[in-house]
Scaffold this active site. Structure first.
Site, short mmCIF file in Angstrom:
data_model
loop_
_atom_site.label_atom_id
_atom_site.label_comp_id
_atom_site.label_asym_id
_atom_site.label_seq_id
_atom_site.Cartn_x
_atom_site.Cartn_y
_atom_site.Cartn_z
N HIS A 70 0.86 -1.18 0.00
CA HIS A 70 0.00 0.00 0.00
C HIS A 70 0.89 1.23 0.00
CE1 HIS A 70 -3.19 -2.69 2.07
NE2 HIS A 70 -3.36 -2.69 0.76
N GLU B 122 1.76 -4.55 11.49
CA GLU B 122 1.21 -3.20 11.34
C GLU B 122 1.97 -2.23 12.24
OE1 GLU B 122 -1.29 -2.31 9.39
OE2 GLU B 122 -2.33 -4.16 8.86
N HIS C 208 3.20 -3.49 7.05
CA HIS C 208 2.13 -2.54 6.72
C HIS C 208 2.16 -1.36 7.68
CE1 HIS C 208 -0.62 -4.63 3.76
NE2 HIS C 208 0.22 -5.62 4.07
N GLU D 61 1.35 3.74 3.03
CA GLU D 61 1.88 3.25 4.30
C GLU D 61 3.41 3.32 4.27
OE1 GLU D 61 0.07 -0.58 4.67
OE2 GLU D 61 -1.95 0.26 4.71
#
EC number: 3.4.17.24
Length: 1086
Positions: free
Chosen positions: A778, A960, A875, A781
């Protein structure tokens, strides 16, 4: 001393005797017994009024007193006896509280009272004292009887009370208890509709009026009854009758005259009525026509200085925001400014839908009907909205697939990327062609966490010479950043291919970023910030002449230069990873900013990166990014935007710094098309607003959503890293594939060179387990790239731990899975217009080449018996704090569902929890409590789940990293920076080193016990509230629902127009006219 006690006992025994006597009289009723019943009930009343113990005896279940009294009330025809019994009940329920009322309800008392009310109302005029007693009791009982509304409707009591009010408008003594009962009646939506049809609204508006110090209690109940306008039919009736302007006039009068603020409850209740009327489209139009925006704006502005009046200001803000006319975004289309042709467009996919849209993104019928269709949406949401059905419940889909999905002949080509395993490949033990690495430079790469070793600490004090902090005073960027070379960066940028064909380079990317030596605290939000911002937005409608509405930057109209008088800021985003579509100057020092959609998409507006020039120092500039899509953001919880000052960089401080004050994130009045909102109608965009004061004259500053990390920066870092390779490091860089945009996707192989060319050493080299890492699928990010940078730098360092790590594993690393999205400033998608992390199940070689070849490489590793021990996809997370992991577990997924499957049927190794547990012990930013191992349906096509299920990697994770900061551990209360992110990447390496001890065959059984308790420990996780939620087409994310309490409820959640009644329910929370809780709970704007 004993006389009062003896007297009480005597009274108690006497009341029991009287109750027995009353029971006998009820069993054999005679006309001549009326006097006896009257006298007996009178004596009971006297005893109850004088003795508390007597009241307890009568109300107790064992005495049967309540049944006897109710039976007498039901059977008697004598008025005085009825009044005596009602007085007895009033005494019992007034003093006894909820317990006695509960006994009364359980004995059928509600129905008896309602029947008495109806029967006594048949022959007007009704006895005033009798009606007073009945309604006083009903007012108490109605609050405790959950079925009170249904019982009242079925007994026909609604009209009886309403008619009594209608004929006693001047009799305040009787009117008050009747209004109390009407308030309870109308809390039931069916009753509210029925009362509205019977003229209740008209009667209430005869009572309510301008400011008066008399009968304020009565007025409180009147406005509470008017809350029946929460029913769409009643709201429409009130608007058609013209009551909304009347309410505005009444509110103005109370506002002007209640100078000492003694009647705030009444003023709030009037606003509550206005709020209910504006829930429908007609009400919002009537509000605008009645100049309601200006009235509420002016009254609210006058209340701002008094903190106790905040509930009035907040409710007024809700009403104004709801009634603020919906607008379309200024750009001519919601599609991206840029377009990239695709090899083919799959039918029914998001790109096909995009190309079939009208130019503006909406059909004309959609524009006309968007508001009127809201009521249909309301019914759908109420009746059919699924509740937490995203968790996978099919056990077969949770079990690994035991078959190869592709023939091995097709996978044989990927042997090229695994040459270190091939016996045909001769591994040279000598130094490679890169030359001799600088040992001081190599060692400096490990200085960030080397001193922390295995205990997870980080270096806060001065570092050794050659470390980062030791050279912070040197203004030379190359000395500050060992991996940064401005000249090399310029050369690499020239070969980077972008859709807009960028020719400029952003100064922060050229000059580089040095992490701050001081960590930045999470911003504490000042009280009332969001409310102030909203009022400034409302001023645009009230004072349109003050708005400049001047376009100062526009990618949609690049051929036409923007006319500038030198007073406006100058914007630019035409550089790698830049994103700003349009800038509009709305006031002298305020700008609305619009972000560009992802290429070949019409949504995903979140990432921004742009340049600002022509600034004035010492001036407070307000920036509003007005087309954000996510429903909430960490910007509401202390996160700040990033700013880079060129002047500071020239002066020796090349830093991205957290900046901005008065930051908040809230729903605005710009409507999203149903196409862009995944078919959902009535959705709005959100505004991120922040204020900045610049420090330097003639400065140029850059703003970004998070620390930028471009594709060219990655290639520069990889080139510098490869030059650092020593004789002990096996480092190879391949191009996994070419992207849609013509850029290469690097694949790295890192491990330790074999100790010698002996067969034993070569065999040990090739038998090392594989760790597969990836990042930046992504583009928005960027923090994932900084974590990956920390991982790569640690792997290439000369630390003894790094050498042992290389000797333990062979690392396959794809540091950037979506180069095209990164280059072109996308937030979520690649050039195909799709989220690549939703394509792992069935990637297309032409449209998703990086995912297709990454999965093929994993399939090849599995087919050759080298299934990775660990797979981790890095991420970033926009709505949670800390760093955490998502993994995959059959048991933990089943435990979150109602699937009937016993634990013994599900055989699963608990090793998937080992790595997160190790990280929680070592990495200060990592939070084990935020980790989740539940598999959701909406995530079944993500890398984590596909690699777990199809490739068979038990330790398959998404890691994350927060975009904001931490709320636990060493970094609690601090915003995260690049040094903390890089440290996290290095600590991940250290955790892998410790994991190796727990995954060796001899030590697996002995060493896991102290890390993971028994399976019974995991069963405790079932008591943790489920944190998953269904995702939407537009904002699918690798994240559960946002857990922090949302304190920005100023957003209008009344988008739905409930003119058509939903399934009406009988139990609704009843507002207390004397309490502020209802308003303060709903209308908090702090």
């Amino acid at each position: 001393m004993n006389k009062p006690k003896m007297a009480a006992e005597k009274s108690a025994s006497r009341v029991l005797m009287l109750l027995s006597q009353l029971e006998r009289l009820n069993e054999e009723p005679k006309v001549s017994d009326n006097d006896a019943i009257r006298q007996t009930t009178g004596k009971i009343l006297h005893l109850i009024q004088t003795q508390e113990k007597t009241r307890n005896e009568v109300a107790s279940k064992s005495s049967g007193g309540m049944e006897i009294i109710l039976s007498s009330l039901e059977n008697t025809q004598d008025l005085q006896t009825t009044l005596n019994i009602l007085a007895i009940l009033n005494e019992l329920l007034t003093v006894g509280g909820g317990r006695r009322t509960g006994v009364f309800v359980s004995k059928g008392g509600t129905a008896v009272l309602l029947q008495l009310l109806v029967s006594s109302s048949k022959d007007p005029p009704a006895n005033e004292e009798l009606m007073l007693h009945i309604h006083s009791l009903l007012g108490k009982v109605g609050l405790k009887d959950r079925k009170f509304g249904v019982k009242a409707r079925l007994n026909g009591a609604l009209n009886a009370t309403l008619n009594l009010v209608k004929h006693n408008l001047q009799n305040y003594k009787l009117l008050l208890p009747c209004l109390q009962v009407l308030r309870v009646y109308s809390s039931n939506l069916v009753n509210a509709v029925s009362l509205g049809k019977s003229g209740a609204l008209e009667i209430m508006f005869e009572i309510i009026g301008p400011f008066s110090k008399k009968s304020t209690t009565l007025l409180k109940y009147v406005v509470c009854v008017l809350c029946m306008c929460s029913s769409g039919m009643n709201a429409r009736r009130a608007v058609d009758t013209g009551y909304l302007p009347t309410l505005l006039t009444i509110y103005q009068d109370w506002h002007r005259n209640d100078t000492r603020h003694r009647h705030v409850v009444i003023r709030k209740s009037i606003l509550g009525c206005i709020k209910n009327l504006t829930n429908i489209k007609l009400g919002r139009k009537a509000f605008i026509d009645a100049n309601g925006m200006r009235i509420l704006y002016n009254t609210s502005t006058e209340c701002l200085s008094v903190r106790t009046l905040d509930p009035l200001v907040n409710t007024s803000s809700l009403i104004m925001r709801k009634c603020f006319p919906k607008n379309r975004l200024p750009p001519p289309t919601i599609k991206s400014v840029f377009h990239h042709p695709l090899p083919h467009i799959p039918a029914g996919g998001p790109v096909a839908q995009l190309y079939n849209q009208p130019p503006g993104g909406k059909t004309h019928s959609q524009l006309r009907s968007q508001d009127s269709n809201l009521e249909t949406d309301f019914i759908i949401h109420v009746c059919y909205a699924p509740q937490n059905d995203d968790i996978e419940t099919d056990i077969n889909k949770l079990r690994p697939i035991q078959m190869n999905t592709r023939p091995f002949d097709e996978l044989r080509a990927y042997e090229y990327f695994c040459r270190e395993f091939s016996k045909k490949c001769i591994i040279s033990i000598s130094k490679g062609p890169e030359g001799t690495a600088d040992p001081d430079l190599v060692c400096s790469l490990g200085s960030l966490v080397l001193d922390a070793g295995m205990n997870g600490g980080s270096v806060d004090g001065p570092q050794d010479e050659g470390g980062e902090q030791a050279v912070l005073e040197v203004p030379d960027t190359a000395a500050l950043l060992p991996l940064h070379d401005p000249d090399l960066y310029l050369e690499i940028v020239k070969s980077t291919r972008s859709v807009p064909a960028y020719t400029e380079v952003a100064y922060p990317d050229y000059f580089g970023h040095v992490a701050l030596s001081l960590r930045e605290p999470i911003l504490e939000r000042a009280y009332g910030v969001q409310r102030t911002k909203i009022f400034q937005d409302i001023e645009r409608l009230i004072h349109p002449s003050d708005i400049l509405d001047k376009v100062v930057y526009d990618l949609d109209n690049q051929s036409c230069p923007v006319i500038d008088n030198g007073e406006s800021l100058k914007f630019n985003s035409k550089f790698e990873s830049g994103n700003l579509r349009k800038a509009i100057q709305v006031r002298k020092f305020e700008y609305d900013l619009i972000l560009n959609s992802d290429i070949n998409s019409n949504h995903y507006h979140q990432w921004f990166y742009f340049e600002v020039g022509n600034i004035r120092p010492g001036v407070r500039y307000r920036f509003n990014i007005i087309n954000c899509e996510k429903s909430n953001s960490q910007f509401n919880y202390g996160m700040q935007v990033l700013m880079y000052s060129v002047q500071d960089a020239i002066n020796g401080s090349p830093h991205w710094v957290r900046t901005g004050s008065d930051i908040c994130y809230y729903k605005n009045n710009f409507s999203r098309s149903s196409i862009a909102a995944g078919g959902q109608k009535g959705k709005s965009y959100f505004t991120l607003t922040f204020t900045v004061t610049f420090q330097h004259k003639d400065d140029v500053c850059y703003f970004a959503y998070h620390y930028p990390y471009t594709y060219s920066m990655l290639k520069m870092h990889l080139q510098k890293l490869s030059a650092l390779r020593t004789a002990q490091i096996y480092y190879r860089q391949d191009d996994l594939c070419e992207t849609l945009g013509g850029n290469s996707c690097p694949l790295l192989t890192i491990t330790a060179m074999p100790g010698s060319s002996s067969n034993d050493h070569i065999s040990q080299f090739r038998s090392r387990p594989v760790v597969f890492l990836s990042a930046r699928v992504h583009p928005g990010e960027t923090n994932s790239s900084w974590v990956m940078k920390g991982t790569l730098e640690y792997l290439m360092s000369c630390s003894p731990q790094a050498q042992r790590l290389r000797e333990s594993y062979i690392f396959k690393i794809i540091p950037m899975l979506n180069p095209d999205g990164v280059i072109n400033g996308n937030h979520r998608c690649s050039l195909s217009g799709e989220d690549l992390n939703r394509q792992w199940q069935n990637p297309n070689a032409e449209l998703h080449p990086t995912i297709y070849h990454a999965k093929s490489l994993l399939q090849y590793l599995r087919a050759t018996g080298r299934t990775p021990l660990v797979f981790c996809d890095y991420h970033g997370h926009s709505r949670k704090k800390n760093v955490f992991m998502y993994g995959c577990s059959i048991k933990e997924t089943v435990w979150q569902t109602n699937v009937n499957s016993s634990t013994c049927e599900l055989h699963e190794d608990l090793g998937y929890r080992t790595l997160p547990k190790l990280l929680s012990q070592m990495a200060p930013a990592f939070s084990l409590s935020s980790c989740s191992f539940v598999v959701e349906r909406s995530k079944e096509t993500t890398a984590r789940v596909v690699v777990w299920r199809e490739i068979g990697v038990q330790r398959s994770y998404t890691m994350e990293s927060t975009l904001c900061g931490c709320d636990q551990g060493k970094y609690k209360g601090l915003q995260i920076g690049t040094s903390e992110l890089e440290e996290m990447g290095a600590q991940f390496c250290l955790a892998l080193l410790r994991l190796r001890r727990f995954t060796s065959p001899l030590e697996l059984h002995n060493h896991n016990s102290h890390l993971l308790d028994t399976e019974n420990d995991l069963i405790d996780t079932r008591s943790i509230p489920n944190i998953t939620s269904p995702t939407t087409y537009v904002l699918e994310e690798d994240e559960p629902a946002f857990l922090e309490e949302v304190d920005y409820s100023a957003e209008s959640n009344d988008e739905n127009d409930p003119d058509l009644e939903p399934d009406l329910q009988d139990n609704h929370a009843l507002p207390d006219p004397n309490s502020d809780s209802e308003f303060s709970r709903q209308d908090s704007l702090n």
